[in-house]
Design a protein around this motif. Structure first.
Motif: not given
Ligand code: PHE
Length: 458
Positions: A268-293
């Motif tokens: 669970t910790i790894v999944a959450l950390l992966a989310g914390l690695a990915i979403f801030p980068i996605v948001f910083a570039n004004d991209l959408s988190p809901s693009e699917g696969p």
């Protein structure tokens, strides 16, 4: 049965730490780094994450304990474990079907899993070559589409994954699986921490944190709840024979409850950390988190392409994804290889080769379903999607249901108690109650909903 208790013919883990490493290696995979972020994105974030955490705690951990105890009690792979245990409990012989279902689920998951692991491997080189640096969103999504359109490319990468996986498994438990996880898991963890650090510095970190942890229940749908339950099974490697088989190699005197909690927590910790690695980068570039696969193969490269040191961290990201995939891939085929050794008496290397040929053949059909046979659909799904859907949403939950019934109703309380070593404690009765009632009920509701018999969306 106590007097027959020796070690498994396949050997055992050198220590309980290695077991935790191997089981966590199996659990942490594409599911955590590729699937969890995108289904969280599709299902609106925080509220979905909360449901997922509840599913892990009250269904995932007890089912994992049930599986490990099945393996540990018999020291055999799933099919033979079920034969022995049903004899012990004087139960119906047909329960062996549960062993087959589990082993087959792992085997089939590996077919499409190795195709996606192949993408991750290919992307180490694509990212490393700097191809994404400064490229436009269209160019980057074209890279992904072009890769899917070329059968030869997909087949080559997926073949490399399969050959490497079986080469490891062919070496055996201690020389193969154990050595692989000893190096790959620390590597994965270091990269993950580096990436979270990078995302803290360069991404919109607090937006990422809010997205993951601030529940907005208006975003949560009944479908989201079901996806969370299905994913809890997938991410913890449940109902696929893996935890039974890894449990068979568990050294005596190791607490099944404590190690299961540790593995689930680490996953669970790894999944959450992966989310914390990915979403801030996605948001910083004004991209959408809901693009699917496409989230990690398209959205993320677009983000890395715009960022300082993006080539370096992008390459590290795909290296991490590949390591995570390998430590899961080896676990997916281990039950089948162990069974071939037990049943047919093949030497390990040859058993791995045999298992590999079948996996490769089915993986080939998966790979071709993106291009050559992309028009062939069943229930609107291509072959790859059918394999994914059929295993994750049908075979795993069904297996989970049967495991709960088997360990909590069919096996005697005496034998489960002696395996779990929880005595007459609260912990044991909690486990038993969750497995007797909560897990079966949750899974049955999920199936009925899927069949459209009850509508949870209202
Ligand atoms: N748990 C792995 C993941 O999250 C996938 C897996 C499923 C591995 C079932 C083994 C068994 O990627």
């Amino acid at each position: 049965m106590a007097e027959e208790r020796k070690t498994s013919i396949h050997g055992e883990w050198s220590s309980r730490w290695v077991y935790i490493l191997a089981a966590t290696g199996s659990a942490v995979g594409l599911g955590n780094i590729w699937k969890f972020p995108y289904i969280t994105g599709e299902n609106g974030g925080g509220a979905f994450v909360m449901v997922y955490l509840v599913c892990i705690a009250i269904i995932g951990i007890p089912v994992m304990m049930g599986e490990v105890l099945i393996g540990h009690r018999t020291k055999k792979s799933p099919v033979n474990a079920l034969i022995d245990l049903s004899k012990e409990a004087g139960a119906w012989k047909g329960w062996v079907a549960l062993g087959w279902l589990a082993m087959l689920s792992g085997y089939l998951i590996l077919t499409y899993y190795s195709v996606v692991a192949g993408w991750a491997l290919a992307y180490i080189f694509k990212a490393g070559s700097g191809a994404f640096t400064g490229a436009s969103a269209e160019e980057i999504s074209a890279v992904f589409d072009e890769m899917l359109a070329q059968p030869a490319t997909l087949v080559i990468w997926m073949s490399i994954v399969i050959v490497f996986t079986l080469a490891i498994v062919g070496q055996g438990v201690q020389k193969g699986l154990e050595q692989a996880v000893r190096y790959m898991m620390p590597g994965l963890l270091i990269i993950l921490i580096l990436l979270v650090g990078y995302s803290m510095n360069s991404g919109k970190f607090m937006e990422g944190v809010a997205f993951l942890f601030q529940p907005d229940f208006s975003e949560l749908t009944a479908r989201g709840v079901l996806v969370a339950l299905g994913h809890a099974f997938f991410t913890l490697s449940l109902a696929s024979g893996v935890m039974m088989t890894y449990g068979a190699y568990l050294p005596e005197g190791t607490s099944i409850a404590k190690t299961s909690i540790a593995v689930a927590a680490a996953d669970t910790i790894v999944a959450l950390l992966a989310g914390l690695a990915i979403f801030p980068i996605v948001f910083a570039n004004d991209l959408s988190p809901s693009e699917g696969p496409g989230l990690v193969f398209v959205t993320l490269p677009i983000a890395f392409g715009q960022m300082p040191f993006g080539t370096f961290f992008g390459t590290l990201f795909f290296l991490m994804l590949t390591l995570a995939a390998f430590t899961s891939a080896i676990s997916l085929v281990e039950p089948s290889v162990a069974w071939l050794v037990e049943r047919v008496g093949l030497p390990r290397g040859r058993a791995a080769l045999f298992a590999g040929i079948g996996i490769w053949a089915i993986a080939l059909i998966c790979a071709l379903s993106f291009n050559v046979t992309s028009e062939m659909r069943l229930f609107k799904k291509n072959f790859f999607d059918l394999m994914d859907f059929g295993t994750s949403n049908i075979m795993l939950p069904l297996g989970g249901l049967l495991i709960a019934i088997y360990t909590a109703w069919v096996m005697t309380a005496e034998s489960t108690k002696s395996e779990l070593e929880l005595g007459d404690s609260h912990a044991y009765t909690t486990w038993q109650t969750l497995m007797r009632y909560v897990t079966p009920l949750a899974i049955i509701v999920m199936f009925l909903n899927a069949l459209g018999l009850i509508d949870l969306t209202q």
